[in-house]
Motif scaffolding. Structure first.
Motif, PDB file in Angstrom:
ATOM      1  N   TYR A 177     -18.522 -91.151 -35.622  1.00  0.00           N
ATOM      2  CA  TYR A 177     -19.293 -91.431 -34.904  1.00  0.00           C
ATOM      3  C   TYR A 177     -19.792 -91.494 -33.357  1.00  0.00           C
ATOM      4  N   TYR A 235     -17.777 -89.604 -32.249  1.00  0.00           N
ATOM      5  CA  TYR A 235     -17.284 -87.608 -31.331  1.00  0.00           C
ATOM      6  C   TYR A 235     -18.588 -87.010 -31.568  1.00  0.00           C
ATOM      7  N   PHE A 236     -19.710 -87.439 -31.855  1.00  0.00           N
ATOM      8  CA  PHE A 236     -20.690 -87.518 -32.365  1.00  0.00           C
ATOM      9  C   PHE A 236     -21.618 -87.647 -31.157  1.00  0.00           C
ATOM     10  N   ALA A 237     -21.796 -88.712 -30.227  1.00  0.00           N
ATOM     11  CA  ALA A 237     -22.007 -89.589 -29.296  1.00  0.00           C
ATOM     12  C   ALA A 237     -20.946 -88.050 -27.414  1.00  0.00           C
ATOM     13  N   PRO A 238     -22.169 -88.223 -27.069  1.00  0.00           N
ATOM     14  CA  PRO A 238     -21.439 -87.332 -25.901  1.00  0.00           C
ATOM     15  C   PRO A 238     -21.334 -88.775 -24.877  1.00  0.00           C
ATOM     16  N   LEU A 260     -23.492 -86.900 -20.046  1.00  0.00           N
ATOM     17  CA  LEU A 260     -24.405 -85.979 -19.680  1.00  0.00           C
ATOM     18  C   LEU A 260     -24.847 -85.041 -19.014  1.00  0.00           C
ATOM     19  N   GLU A 309     -27.533 -84.942 -17.888  1.00  0.00           N
ATOM     20  CA  GLU A 309     -29.635 -84.986 -17.499  1.00  0.00           C
ATOM     21  C   GLU A 309     -29.402 -85.406 -16.011  1.00  0.00           C
ATOM     22  N   PRO A 310     -30.742 -84.213 -15.946  1.00  0.00           N
ATOM     23  CA  PRO A 310     -31.208 -84.601 -14.454  1.00  0.00           C
ATOM     24  C   PRO A 310     -30.749 -86.322 -13.814  1.00  0.00           C
ATOM     25  N   GLN A 358     -41.879 -86.276 -14.098  1.00  0.00           N
ATOM     26  CA  GLN A 358     -42.949 -87.354 -14.384  1.00  0.00           C
ATOM     27  C   GLN A 358     -42.796 -88.505 -14.308  1.00  0.00           C
ATOM     28  N   LEU A 369     -45.609 -91.169 -28.533  1.00  0.00           N
ATOM     29  CA  LEU A 369     -44.457 -90.197 -28.753  1.00  0.00           C
ATOM     30  C   LEU A 369     -44.277 -89.776 -27.568  1.00  0.00           C
ATOM     31  N   GLY A 370     -43.998 -89.286 -26.267  1.00  0.00           N
ATOM     32  CA  GLY A 370     -43.316 -89.116 -25.435  1.00  0.00           C
ATOM     33  C   GLY A 370     -43.881 -87.889 -24.968  1.00  0.00           C
ATOM     34  N   CYS A 371     -45.393 -87.366 -25.406  1.00  0.00           N
ATOM     35  CA  CYS A 371     -45.568 -86.521 -24.138  1.00  0.00           C
ATOM     36  C   CYS A 371     -45.997 -87.294 -22.806  1.00  0.00           C
TER      37      CYS A 371
END
Lengths: 250, 169
Positions: free
Chosen positions: B48, B50-53, B56, B58-59, B83, B103-105
């Motif tokens: 778990y 390992y797969f959780a960075p 990040l 990200e901006p 946004q 849903l995140g649009c």
């Protein structure tokens, strides 16, 4: 001419190389034919004998076979597309456009992959409905039905992960919406979304993760389950044929 | 032979009721299964992790929105890169998320209809983020907004605040 061909074949069968590859003699009796199927890695999960009824179009509409053929088409075209596709944000969209406009036969392979994927979802669903309405989930087929349901899910996951790879607006928003649906799951939802995307946004990590799922993990799972699925058809006594047919009355 | 059996019985008689005798085989089995269980649990945890960075790329979630004078009173300004809507009303500034809570649009400000609309599934919101209609389960959140030392607007998208908290300039 025919006799020379026959004698050449006969001579070939006598060679040491032939005998080292094919462990048994010519399959010219029912017993040796069965042994030829049993003793072959690629044939051993197929039935040695099938009822003629189960080969009729209406017994299956060959929907399972069609799904499998589409899977093979997707496997081959997918590998070919991998030669031109980089799963990284600056490249992915351009590579997809290159495949469409620059690479020889690129647009053919891309569209073949895309259309075969759409068709496979359709064929797998149709296959499931057909098996369901024929009672193919009943004993002794319950386990194979369950394997089939997992294969349906794997097909959908393959479609969904492949959907992100063109890295266009459609892909981006489809995965944004889809992963937000996952985060609606109580307690673990946002954790699963974070793991799936490798971050909080649909970015580089998400593209790479979906790529690995699409080209390695899910196809491996599908391959294994398809093997079990085919093998169990034979072990469970072939296709489900209507009782009326079994009695030979029709 | 009978001696050992007798001693076994007498020993068992001395043990507290409910306290089981354990022989070597069972002991080793339980130790092994326990060790394998701990190792298995540990491998789930490290997988778990390992797969959780941990880092990040990200901006940044904090950004400067420029001088307050850029925004006229009674205006809703959509900052596409972030946004976020910067809304300036007579009572002050607030920053409203442009990401639909359904849903995140990314939503859009419709100046002529005086509302925020989502293109995906038709949710509609007022300029202050409260829902008018549609499938969105929650109003659009307000982000913390403040002034930097040199007088620019600063928005922190990780910090949600109550809609009543307005930045007066």
């Amino acid at each position: 001419m025919a006799s020379t061909f026959d004698s050449t074949l006969r001579n070939l069968r006598e060679t040491r190389v032939w005998k080292s590859i094919f462990r048994r003699g010519p399959a010219n009796t029912n017993r040796t034919r069965s042994l030829a199927v049993f003793g072959n890695l690629f044939l051993h999960w197929l039935p040695v004998k099938v009822r003629e009824k189960s080969l009729r179009l209406r017994a299956s509409y060959y929907l399972g076979s069609i799904s499998f053929i589409l899977f093979v088409v997707l496997f081959v075209t997918g590998i070919l597309l991998m030669f031109y596709y980089h799963p990284a944000a600056p490249h992915a969209y351009r590579d997809m456009k290159d495949l469409q406009f620059v690479v020889s036969s690129g647009v053919f392979l891309r569209n073949l992959h895309r259309l075969a994927a759409h068709l496979m979802v359709f064929a797998v669903f149709w296959h499931m409905f057909h098996v369901f309405y024929r009672g193919g989930y009943k004993p002794p087929h319950e386990f194979n039905w369950a394997v089939g349901v997992v294969l349906l899910l794997v097909t959908l996951f393959l479609s969904y992960t492949g959907y992100l790879l063109p890295w266009d607006q459609l892909a981006f928003w489809a995965v944004t919406v889809g992963t937000n649906i996952i985060s609606a799951m109580p307690v673990v939802g946002s954790k699963i979304r974070f793991l799936l995307l490798g971050g909080n946004i649909v970015g580089e990590n998400a593209l790479l993760r979906f790529y690995v799922l699409h080209v390695v993990i899910l196809p491996l799972v599908a391959f294994l389950l398809i093997g079990i699925h085919f093998w169990r058809v034979q072990k469970d006594g072939g296709l489900t044929v209507k009782r009326k047919d079994d009695d030979g009355k029709e | 032979m009978s001696d050992t059996k007798d001693s076994f019985v007498s020993e068992a008689a001395h043990t507290v009721p409910g306290d089981k005798e354990i022989n070597r085989r069972d002991f080793l089995n339980e130790i092994t299964m326990g060790a394998l269980g701990i190792a298995g649990l540990g491998s789930v945890v490290v997988t778990y992790q390992y797969f959780a960075p941990n880092v990040l790329f990200e901006p940044s979630t904090t950004f400067r929105a420029g001088n307050p004078d850029l925004y006229p009173i009674h205006s809703v300004t959509f900052l596409q890169d972030q946004q976020v809507y910067i809304v300036r009303m007579p009572e002050g500034f607030y920053a409203v998320s442009a990401v639909c809570t359904h849903l995140g649009c990314v939503t859009q400000w419709k100046a002529d209809a005086d509302m925020i609309a989502c293109p995906c599934h038709g949710s509609k919101f007022k300029a202050d983020g409260t829902k008018i209609e549609g499938p969105a389960p929650r109003p659009l959140p307000h982000f913390a907004i403040s002034l930097t030392a040199d007088g620019e607007l600063l928005v922190d998208k990780l910090q949600n605040i109550k809609p009543a908290q307005v930045l007066k300039v």
